[in-house]
Design an enzyme around this catalytic site. Structure first.
Site, PDB file in Angstrom:
ATOM      1  CB  THR A  25      -1.957  -1.560   9.161  1.00 46.25           C
ATOM      2  OG1 THR A  25      -2.921  -1.875   8.180  1.00 46.25           O
ATOM      3  CG2 THR A  25      -0.942  -0.820   8.441  1.00 46.25           C
ATOM      4  CE  LYS A  63       0.114  -3.420   3.373  1.00 45.35           C
ATOM      5  NZ  LYS A  63      -0.660  -2.542   4.338  1.00 45.35           N
ATOM      6  CG  ASN A 119      -0.438   8.590   7.371  1.00 40.00           C
ATOM      7  OD1 ASN A 119      -1.178   7.618   7.330  1.00 40.00           O
ATOM      8  ND2 ASN A 119       0.829   8.498   7.744  1.00 40.00           N
ATOM      9  CD  GLU A 125       2.235   5.350   6.476  1.00 39.75           C
ATOM     10  OE1 GLU A 125       1.441   4.751   5.737  1.00 39.75           O
ATOM     11  OE2 GLU A 125       1.873   6.070   7.429  1.00 39.75           O
ATOM     12  CB  THR A 136      -0.965   0.005   1.202  1.00 39.16           C
ATOM     13  OG1 THR A 136      -0.236  -0.254   2.401  1.00 39.16           O
ATOM     14  CG2 THR A 136      -2.051  -1.042   1.028  1.00 39.16           C
ATOM     15  CB  SER A 171      -4.892  13.410  -2.501  1.00 40.84           C
ATOM     16  OG  SER A 171      -3.577  13.278  -2.027  1.00 40.84           O
TER      17      SER A 171
END
Length: 406
Positions: A190, A179, A401, A277, A152, A406
């Site tokens: 997650t 992942k 995030n 991230e 993702t 978008s």
């Protein structure tokens, strides 16, 4: 920017006898992205799995749990990215079951022999029609391609392999993919993780081993403290290496196989943190000399998930107060702070309730400027220890995030 993490090649990820991989572009994620993976499992294989503890767990988690223990046995795992099928109510379960039925038709098994997995945006209906339409178009894939297909916000596909002796005569192979990049916190985070081995293990024993491995690997990482709705960790044992079945935890091969698979799973778990991230640093937090393992883990997580501590790592700020404060609010009963010692790598930075006399700001700055750092905390109240892996918190985390949809 992943921290010291590179993509594995197909040659580094050997096939596992009894496993076939397929991928396709279903259009769930974004046009042009491979976002659908099917792991076909040979008849007679056993499967162990553990799932998120989030009470708002996704529809595919409900279905996968029920199919895991079906007497017919698992024959396929189908994984989509781009849509979590979470917060979708009864329709989400209907959609997950429809995907299972379509995958079953594709490989020639019963729908209850398919375990579904989804990851991506929450609160959006699953476009099951796109997945069902893509299943007949799937193409054979290598492990590195499957690792990329389940991503993702990941920036690097995560895969690893191991090979070793289990018993006196048999060599066992194992390959896995995972992942995860954000919403990473134990129990579970997650993340999706899938490991396949050619060892032969009874289902009850494999289920116990899977839980133990998860506790020692995927449940020792944190990126942002959020526990996701879709987390799943699966181990498949195909039994194709001709060894006799491991059907008892007292069998010496149980510990040997667990050690081999634990090493693989830990590499995958650490890869998730390295690709956290916006991460620029990989941090190991180890608490020693605690009364119990739970106490050690509690203190380690307090330091590892603190936003103040994590942003200090990003800024290469050697300010010690934030780290000591995190240990102080870890709710360790009757903690004698005068006994606590804290180290940055091998440098003693705090003791006797305050800053170590030998410590200098220049020493701390030198360590904090590295991209891999170990924080070691000694409580001096017992023999238990625990290790947690985390990353820094950067501007990139906010940007990723903020821009995700978008």
């Amino acid at each position: 920017m992943a921290v010291n993490l590179t993509e594995k090649t197909a040659e580094q990820l050997p096939d596992i006898d009894g496993i076939a991989l397929y991928t396709a572009q279903a259009g769930v994620k974004k046009p042009g992205h491979t976002d659908l993976t099917l792991i076909a499992v040979a008849a007679g294989s056993t499967v162990g799995a553990v799932f998120t503890t989030n009470r708002f767990c996704a529809a595919p988690v409900h279905i996968a749990k029920s199919h895991l223990f079906d007497e017919d046995g698992v024959r396929a795992l189908v994984i989509n990215t781009g849509n979590a099928n979470a917060g979708t109510g009864a329709q989400g379960r209907i959609d997950a079951l429809a995907v299972c039925a379509a995958a079953a038709r594709q490989i020639g098994c019963k729908p209850n022999q398919v375990m579904p997995f989804s990851t991506g945006v929450i609160l959006e209906p699953l476009p099951a029609d796109k997945i069902i339409a893509a299943l007949p178009k799937m193409q054979p894939a290598f492990w590195n391609e499957a690792a990329r297909a389940i991503m993702t916000t990941d920036t690097v596909p995560k895969a690893a392999s191991r090979e070793g002796k289990v018993g006196d005569q048999h060599t066992v192979r194992a390959t896995g993919i995972a992942k995860g990049s954000g919403m990473i916190h134990p129990n579970m985070a997650t993340m999706l993780g899938f490991i396949a081995t050619d060892a032969k293990v009874s289902q009850p024993v494999l289920q116990l081993m899977t839980q133990e491995i998860a506790d020692e690997t995927f449940n020792t990482i944190t990126v942002d403290g959020d526990t996701s709705t879709n987390d799943s960790f699966v181990i498949i044992a195909t039994g194709k290496n001709s060894q006799s079945e491991i059907d008892n935890i007292a069998d010496p091969r149980y510990a040997q196989l667990k050690e081999l698979l634990c090493s693989l799973a830990l590499e995958l778990a650490q890869a998730i943190v390295r690709d956290g991230e916006g991460a620029t640093k990989f941090i190991t937090v180890r608490v020693e000399n605690a009364k119990t393992c739970d106490e050690a883990r509690q203190a380690a997580y307090a330091a590892a998930r603190s936003p103040l501590v994590k942003t200090a790592f990003f800024a290469s700020d050697p300010n010690l107060g934030k780290r000591l404060a995190a240990i102080g609010y870890a709710d360790v009963a009757d903690l004698d702070t005068d006994l606590v010692e804290m180290y940055l790598d091998d440098i003693l930075v705090a003791e006797h309730g305050g800053r170590a006399a030998s410590y200098t700001e220049a020493q701390g700055q030198a360590v904090m400027s590295k991209d891999e750092i170990t924080v070691r905390i000694k409580l001096h109240r017992g023999q238990a220890a625990a290790t947690v892996y985390t990353c820094d918190l950067s501007h990139g985390y906010v940007s990723i995030n903020a821009d995700y949809r978008s």
